[in-house]
Design a protein around this motif. Structure first.
Motif, mmCIF file in Angstrom:
data_model
loop_
_atom_site.group_PDB
_atom_site.id
_atom_site.type_symbol
_atom_site.label_atom_id
_atom_site.label_comp_id
_atom_site.label_asym_id
_atom_site.label_seq_id
_atom_site.Cartn_x
_atom_site.Cartn_y
_atom_site.Cartn_z
ATOM 1 N N MET A 1 0.838 -1.204 0.000
ATOM 2 C CA MET A 1 0.000 0.000 0.000
ATOM 3 C C MET A 1 0.869 1.247 0.000
ATOM 4 O O MET A 1 1.736 1.404 0.838
ATOM 5 N N GLU B 1 -5.796 5.822 -1.973
ATOM 6 C CA GLU B 1 -4.953 4.655 -1.690
ATOM 7 C C GLU B 1 -4.688 3.933 -2.983
ATOM 8 O O GLU B 1 -5.610 3.744 -3.794
ATOM 9 N N ASP C 1 -2.896 0.470 -4.582
ATOM 10 C CA ASP C 1 -2.305 -0.836 -4.374
ATOM 11 C C ASP C 1 -1.744 -1.240 -5.716
ATOM 12 O O ASP C 1 -2.491 -1.461 -6.661
#
Ligand SMILES: Nc1ncnc2c1ncn2[C@@H]1O[C@H](COP(=O)(O)OP(=O)(O)O)[C@@H](O)[C@H]1O
Ligand SMILES: [Mg+2]
Lengths: 371, 386
Positions: A1, A351, A353
């Motif tokens: 992350m 966020e 990923d």
């Protein structure tokens, strides 16, 4: 992350935006002892005091070009057909595990090792082990500490400054500047064997900067260095690159390559497996990034708007946020944010990923970068 | 002038290490002092005498001994004191006249003088002197005995007549000279030969030890780094050679000036001495660089340097003079540069030679240097580019 928006896609772009030419800076910005705090400031301030172009004459085309380099040691095919180009202001990273052939490649690139096959062109001129004058364009920082332990930092620097062809007066002046840049001005008189590992590394790098080379070659400069010194080294490389220096940087640390390098070559067993920007390399894996936009407002509208972008594969509303599958979060993120905001989403957090170079290396070689 | 930069950096590194002052200066001076004290030919051989007042004949013996230009008399009154003086080296030998020396001789009986000495060359020479004085006295006594018997005179008057005759009797003399017929310079100082042999030992030994600098420069990757700058292999090799030569010359200069200052050593004709020293330093330079290019670690090269530095010095007459070597050993000695240089110094310091007389030795030394430097350059280039 990885939390975004933190870092622009490439260092070079970011730097060129807020890059101020040296001559514009006033000397009162100087903080000679601020290397640990802000090497960039120290570097630029110091450079401002020196006449002439900061980094050699302007070159058209790549500063370094390696064509089909081959080198064999007995049965070991150390380097097998490596080609690469580095432009001024560009930082190129050779990322690979120990024994991949990074040092051997670098040795040929700076004229220390005769290639079995292939050629090296530096600043438009062919370079072999016998081209003495052409080596003035290169600042080579070897992997091992190559400094005299019984001489002081100042003596070491003066010695190499003279070998880089600086006159005695110019050498003395430049040595004091470099001492300030590497934060060793206070301890310049001490024999270097008394120095900490980090200080020795900084001196090792400082020697390569003495003659303001067009091309700086750093061979794993952060191995065995404490985190603080490591960060200082990375920041100074960023600063040098921002000033137009071409940098060839080898490492087996993925994080360093990601942070510093505009383009990365992945090497293993003497071969360049892949080359490109971080995003390009990651795209090779064929996986996609997952981006989550958190915030308040019209989530559905934002999702719909984002989905119409060509690089967005999927968009859905989940857990009070918009989750998107994109080809490359890095390149699409600014547009994604703008589109979502326009559609009425007040973004409070992002966020991402994403696959990293570790994944890429695994994908390309079938093994981990570090065992 | 990158060659000079590389050379002076070597020199600077040498002087950074304080212990080197000891090896370059203090140790050679100490050895010259010790050798001078132990083996150096002093101006006069000192002889201690006990019982010199035993009578007229004893006094005459001692007076004759004292009259020899090379002896210096010291009188003792007890056997203990004399023995101690000899043991401690305050005198080179002791001479003890027995009680009743005169009386026995006057009665026509034999007598034995005690001579004791430490086993060194000065004592050997002194013994010859004592024996020749004894022979002279015996000769006069023999004549006196003949006179006493034939003329029925008293011993005292017979002795007086014999002595008067002895003063006018023709003598057989021995003339001492060098093999080539030139006169020996007998004024060679106590420290001269020690200084000239030690300068060779130390120049060579410290040159060879300096190979460690080359090895370290390579081992630390500094040589490689130097070659990454616009500096050719030739320049690096020349710089390292010049650095070693500078150290060798510095060592020679330190010993020459130091021994001149502290011990008043005579270094002979300056041009000749300079030629011998410079050519010998060149040999040391070549040997140092060759050694430095052959070994990968200082730990390997160190013992070899010590062994060669001391071994060649011993073989080449820098520990014991070549003159005392047997013929074959002296011939073999000439495989070392030391032997040629020692030979040259012997000409310069003992036989008043000059540049011209030592040219053959200087020529051989320069040939040694040419071979060593050529081999060294070839090996060093190889070690730097692989
Ligand atoms: N001088 C040499 N002689 C023999 N093999 C070598 C030599 N230098 C490197 N190698 C071999 O070549 C390969 C690549 O080494 P290197 O370039 O040092 O890798 P890296 O810098 O990526 O760790 C390794 O297998 C190494 O053992
Ligand atoms: Mg390496």
């Amino acid at each position: 992350m990885v939390a975004l928006p933190l870092r622009p896609a490439t260092t070079a772009q970011a730097s060129s935006e807020n890059y101020v030419p040296c001559a514009w800076r006033s000397p009162d910005e100087a903080d000679m002892s601020a290397w640990e705090v802000s090497p960039m400031a120290a570097l630029r301030t110091v450079d401002a005091g020196v006449k002439g172009a900061p980094v050699g004459p302007l070159v058209h085309g790549p500063v370094l070009e390696c064509r089909e380099l081959h080198k064999r040691f007995g049965d070991v095919e150390a380097v097998h057909g490596v080609s690469l180009q580095i432009a001024a202001g560009e930082t190129y990273g050779l990322l690979g595990p120990n024994g991949a052939g990074k040092t051997t490649t670098i040795s040929m690139a700076c004229g220390l090792l005769e290639a079995d096959r292939g050629e090296v062109i530096v600043a438009g001129r062919p370079l072999t082990t016998r081209s003495v004058a052409a080596k003035a364009a290169i600042g080579y920082v070897p992997q091992e500490l190559a400094i005299y332990p019984d001489l002081s930092a100042r003596e070491n620097l003066r010695f190499f400054a003279r070998l880089y062809g600086l006159s005695a007066a110019a050498a003395n002046a430049r040595v004091e500047e470099v001492l300030a840049v590497i934060g060793l001005a206070e301890r310049a008189r001490e024999p270097t064997k008394n120095f900490s590992g980090g200080m020795q590394r900084r001196l090792n790098i400082g020697i390569g900067l003495l003659h303001r080379p067009q091309l700086l070659i750093l061979d794993e400069p952060t191995v065995g260095v404490d985190p603080q010194s490591r960060n200082a080294i990375l920041e100074s490389v960023e600063a040098l690159s921002a000033e137009g220096m071409a940098v060839l940087y080898t490492t087996h640390y993925m994080e360093e390559a990601e942070r510093l390098c505009d383009r990365i070559g992945i090497v293993d067993l003497g071969e360049l497996k892949a080359e490109g920007t971080r995003a390009e390399l990651v795209a090779l894996v064929g996986e996609h990034d997952r981006v989550t936009l958190e915030g308040t407002g019209d989530l559905e509208a934002a999702a719909r708007a984002c989905k119409s972008l060509s690089s967005v594969r999927a968009a859905s509303v989940q857990d009070g946020g918009v989750q998107l599958i994109v080809d490359s979060a890095r390149s699409v993120l600014p547009e994604l944010l703008r589109t979502a905001t326009d559609a009425g989403l007040a973004v409070s957090a992002v966020e991402v990923d994403e696959p990293d170079l570790e994944t890429v290396f695994l994908h390309l070689t079938g093994k981990a970068l570090r065992d | 002038m990158k060659v000079v930069t590389i050379a002076t950096t070597d020199l600077r590194r040498l002087l950074h290490w304080r212990a080197n002052i000891f090896f370059l200066f203090v140790l050679p001076m100490l050895l010259i002092l010790l050798l001078g004290a132990a083996f150096g030919a002093s101006e006069k051989a000192r002889i201690g005498v006990l019982g010199a007042n035993e009578g007229r004949l004893a006094r005459q013996f001692v007076a004759a001994l004292g009259a020899r230009p090379s002896t210096e008399l010291h009188r003792y009154t007890s056997a203990d004191a004399l023995q101690q003086a000899v043991a401690r080296g305050r005198v080179d030998a002791g001479l003890e006249f027995p009680a009743g020396y005169d009386a026995r001789l006057q009665q026509g009986r034999g007598v034995t003088i005690g001579y004791f000495a430490r086993p060194n060359s000065v004592a050997q020479q002194l013994r010859a002197t004592v024996q020749s004085v004894a022979a002279e006295q015996s000769r006069t006594l023999a004549a006196a005995q003949v006179i006493q018997r034939d003329l029925k005179a008293s011993f005292a008057s017979a002795l007086a007549r014999a002595q008067a005759a002895a003063a006018t009797t023709p003598r057989v003399l021995v003339q001492l000279s060098a093999p080539d017929g030139s006169a020996y310079r007998t004024t060679a100082g106590r420290f001269d030969s020690g200084a000239s042999t030690q300068v060779l030992l130390f120049v060579f030994l410290n040159s060879l030890s300096g190979a460690a600098f080359l090895i370290e420069t390579r081992r630390l990757g500094i040589a490689r780094r130097i070659l990454s700058t616009p500096t050719s292999t030739g320049t690096l090799v020349a710089g390292q050679l010049l650095g070693r030569l500078a150290v060798a010359l510095l060592q020679a200069l330190i010993i020459v000036l130091g021994s001149l200052l502290f011990f008043g050593v005579n270094w002979g004709e300056p041009l000749g001495t300079a030629a011998v020293l410079v050519s010998f330093c060149l040999v040391g330079t070549g040997a140092a660089v060759l050694l430095g290019s052959l070994f990968a670690s200082e730990q390997q090269a160190g013992p070899v340097a010590l062994l060669l530095g001391l071994g060649l010095a011993a073989l080449g007459g820098s520990m014991a003079p070549l003159e005392v070597f047997p013929n074959t050993a002296r011939t073999i000695a000439h495989v070392t540069p030391h032997a040629w240089a020692n030979e040259a110094f012997s000409k310069l310091l003992k036989h008043g030679g000059d540049l011209v007389t030592v040219l053959p030795q200087v020529g051989v030394l320069l040939a040694f240097a040419a071979v060593a430097v050529t081999a060294a350059v070839w090996r060093l280039r190889h070690s730097l580019t692989v």
